[in-house]
Design a protein around this motif. Structure first.
Motif, PDB file in Angstrom:
ATOM      1  N   LYS A   1      10.220 -30.359  45.265  1.00 56.88           N
ATOM      2  CA  LYS A   1      10.213 -29.075  45.955  1.00 56.88           C
ATOM      3  C   LYS A   1       8.824 -28.682  46.476  1.00 56.88           C
TER       4      LYS A   1
ATOM      5  N   THR B   1       6.470 -29.602  55.668  1.00 61.57           N
ATOM      6  CA  THR B   1       7.797 -29.819  55.090  1.00 61.57           C
ATOM      7  C   THR B   1       7.915 -28.863  53.922  1.00 61.57           C
ATOM      8  N   ILE B   2       8.912 -27.994  53.979  1.00 63.23           N
ATOM      9  CA  ILE B   2       9.002 -26.926  52.989  1.00 63.23           C
ATOM     10  C   ILE B   2      10.456 -26.666  52.589  1.00 63.23           C
ATOM     11  N   GLU B   3      10.677 -26.686  51.296  1.00 71.22           N
ATOM     12  CA  GLU B   3      11.960 -26.276  50.736  1.00 71.22           C
ATOM     13  C   GLU B   3      12.049 -24.780  51.022  1.00 71.22           C
ATOM     14  N   LEU B   4      13.198 -24.295  51.479  1.00 72.03           N
ATOM     15  CA  LEU B   4      13.257 -22.916  51.998  1.00 72.03           C
ATOM     16  C   LEU B   4      13.157 -21.846  50.912  1.00 72.03           C
ATOM     17  N   HIS B   5      13.201 -22.251  49.633  1.00 71.27           N
ATOM     18  CA  HIS B   5      13.068 -21.272  48.544  1.00 71.27           C
ATOM     19  C   HIS B   5      11.673 -21.350  47.911  1.00 71.27           C
TER      20      HIS B   5
ATOM     21  N   HIS C   1      23.333 -18.975  50.568  1.00 73.31           N
ATOM     22  CA  HIS C   1      22.696 -19.635  49.427  1.00 73.31           C
ATOM     23  C   HIS C   1      23.683 -19.770  48.259  1.00 73.31           C
TER      24      HIS C   1
ATOM     25  N   PRO D   1      12.267 -12.605  57.795  1.00 73.90           N
ATOM     26  CA  PRO D   1      12.469 -14.053  57.679  1.00 73.90           C
ATOM     27  C   PRO D   1      12.256 -14.723  59.026  1.00 73.90           C
ATOM     28  N   LEU D   2      11.926 -16.008  59.015  1.00 65.55           N
ATOM     29  CA  LEU D   2      11.947 -16.777  60.248  1.00 65.55           C
ATOM     30  C   LEU D   2      13.398 -16.874  60.731  1.00 65.55           C
TER      31      LEU D   2
ATOM     32  N   ILE E   1      15.746 -19.155  61.516  1.00 62.81           N
ATOM     33  CA  ILE E   1      16.093 -20.574  61.393  1.00 62.81           C
ATOM     34  C   ILE E   1      17.609 -20.692  61.444  1.00 62.81           C
TER      35      ILE E   1
ATOM     36  N   ALA F   1      20.287 -21.761  58.351  1.00 64.11           N
ATOM     37  CA  ALA F   1      19.612 -21.889  57.059  1.00 64.11           C
ATOM     38  C   ALA F   1      20.058 -20.805  56.085  1.00 64.11           C
ATOM     39  N   GLU F   2      20.084 -21.155  54.798  1.00 65.93           N
ATOM     40  CA  GLU F   2      20.520 -20.222  53.762  1.00 65.93           C
ATOM     41  C   GLU F   2      19.353 -19.388  53.216  1.00 65.93           C
TER      42      GLU F   2
ATOM     43  N   PRO G   1      11.234 -18.843  54.179  1.00 67.22           N
ATOM     44  CA  PRO G   1       9.973 -18.281  53.713  1.00 67.22           C
ATOM     45  C   PRO G   1       9.619 -17.061  54.564  1.00 67.22           C
ATOM     46  N   ALA G   2       8.866 -16.136  53.987  1.00 69.56           N
ATOM     47  CA  ALA G   2       8.506 -14.906  54.705  1.00 69.56           C
ATOM     48  C   ALA G   2       7.132 -14.445  54.262  1.00 69.56           C
TER      49      ALA G   2
ATOM     50  N   ILE H   1      14.760 -21.152  65.698  1.00 68.30           N
ATOM     51  CA  ILE H   1      14.320 -22.491  65.282  1.00 68.30           C
ATOM     52  C   ILE H   1      15.554 -23.351  65.008  1.00 68.30           C
TER      53      ILE H   1
ATOM     54  N   LEU I   1      16.250 -29.663  59.716  1.00 69.48           N
ATOM     55  CA  LEU I   1      16.752 -28.914  58.565  1.00 69.48           C
ATOM     56  C   LEU I   1      17.674 -29.841  57.793  1.00 69.48           C
TER      57      LEU I   1
ATOM     58  N   ARG J   1      23.808 -23.721  47.979  1.00 70.42           N
ATOM     59  CA  ARG J   1      23.256 -24.407  49.137  1.00 70.42           C
ATOM     60  C   ARG J   1      21.734 -24.274  49.096  1.00 70.42           C
TER      61      ARG J   1
ATOM     62  N   SER K   1      18.163 -26.011  51.185  1.00 72.78           N
ATOM     63  CA  SER K   1      17.726 -26.953  52.202  1.00 72.78           C
ATOM     64  C   SER K   1      16.231 -26.939  52.399  1.00 72.78           C
ATOM     65  N   LYS K   2      15.798 -27.891  53.174  1.00 76.97           N
ATOM     66  CA  LYS K   2      14.377 -28.165  53.388  1.00 76.97           C
ATOM     67  C   LYS K   2      14.134 -28.260  54.880  1.00 76.97           C
ATOM     68  N   LEU K   3      13.062 -27.655  55.328  1.00 75.40           N
ATOM     69  CA  LEU K   3      12.737 -27.650  56.750  1.00 75.40           C
ATOM     70  C   LEU K   3      11.468 -28.453  56.990  1.00 75.40           C
TER      71      LEU K   3
ATOM     72  N   LEU L   1       3.019 -16.955  58.348  1.00 78.77           N
ATOM     73  CA  LEU L   1       3.130 -17.344  56.941  1.00 78.77           C
ATOM     74  C   LEU L   1       1.723 -17.628  56.411  1.00 78.77           C
TER      75      LEU L   1
END
Lengths: 208, 208
Positions: A23, A44-48, A58, A190-191, A193, A196-197, A200-201, B10, B27, B39, B41-43, B191
């Motif tokens: 992660k 590359t970033i896990e969205l959580h 989510h 939020p972005l 995207i 996406a579930e 990042p913010a 995005i 994504l 759910r 995911s990774k971006l 960010l």
């Protein structure tokens, strides 16, 4: 105007949920001054990761994605609630004292805000199912917390499912140590995207 | 309050600079309902994708990174300038008519805002070096534009270098077709990515 930046810094050493190495965010330089006269990179970033917003998808199959939130839900007044008296979890009894009104966007400040942001604390203070139920009853418009998860140790994930099922956005990974209890303006967009579930913010608060 | 969401969505089919396929965001679902009940995911995203903020390090060796901007620079009043009369580039002569004052954060609305956001237009309208010079003279506090780049066809990248060298933040990838010329409040927070020369951002405007 004094801003409170209540966001975590995104970097490879940031605390990640359950210390799962997969992660960790990765920043890769793809072009540099030697070659083309400019620095460019890829994340590359896990969205959580770090400070982020959860959307219904989510935890709710078929729930809506993060790009479907109305941005007006994230530029608005909010209330920081001091819950540093909660030792393991925030329950209804902690919240009933706080005079929460319909439409409040509440940010839960706990002992987690004192944790090292680069070290995952497996014992983080979380929002218990009955506390989430109380917030839903009060018809809050959003909930934020200073932990990477809004819950742990609840096998059915009832806190996530009940809040997201009720359409209440969740912000995780806030840093509230420097913010006194009270009312603030918040920007926590939020972005956008697609599909996406979560996202990042960057989250900041200020006194109007 | 009516918000104008001036951000690009995005997704994999978004317009990318010079149609470079390596710049497409990806994504990837890393966990789903069948497995663990959620759910995730990774971006993977090039930092100059869609609506984004450039920091000095993008074009200035040793320049500061995007996490070093004061967030107060991005929650503030701004001015949308209608420059749809510029056919290929925005020059000093387009800008002198606009009565730009010290401290203005200007968003340059051009014919680019009519382009399909999923198709890169290699002939996009850009800010010419002499236009950038005029904005620096006027001591603007920031510049945004509705193109993926604030310049093209200037071999020395003088628009980027002069603005970023003067410490003026740049927002690229705005979508301003629906926004009339005038004064707005803006939230355009990057960010907080340590060490990065840019960041994607959600940008919204509203009338105070």
């Amino acid at each position: 105007v004094k801003l409170y930046d209540v966001s975590m810094t995104i970097h490879q050493g940031i605390a990640v949920y359950k210390n799962n190495e997969g992660k960790r965010p990765i920043l890769e330089i793809t072009r540099d001054f030697g070659e083309g006269g400019a620095r460019e990179s890829k994340l590359t970033i896990e969205l959580h990761t770090g400070t982020h917003i959860d959307a219904p998808l989510h935890f709710v199959p078929g729930g809506h994605t993060v790009d479907k939130y109305d941005p007006a839900q994230f530029i608005r007044p909010c209330r920081v609630l001091d819950l540093t008296d909660a030792e393991t979890k925030i329950t209804r009894s902690h919240l009933v004292r706080k005079d929460i009104a319909e439409g409040d966007f509440v940010l839960l400040k706990t002992l987690n805000s004192l944790d090292n942001p680069d070290q995952f604390n497996p014992e983080f203070v979380f929002l218990a199912f009955d506390g989430a139920g109380y917030l839903i009853e009060r018809k809050v418009s959003g909930v934020g917390i200073d932990a990477l998860g809004i819950e742990r140790s609840q096998p059915g994930h009832e806190t996530h499912k009940s809040l997201l099922g009720a359409g209440i956005p969740i912000i995780e990974g806030l840093r509230l140590a420097d913010v006194p209890e009270g009312e603030y303006m918040m920007s926590a967009l939020p972005l956008k995207i697609r599909g996406a579930e979560a996202s990042p913010a960057r989250v900041v608060l200020w006194k109007p």
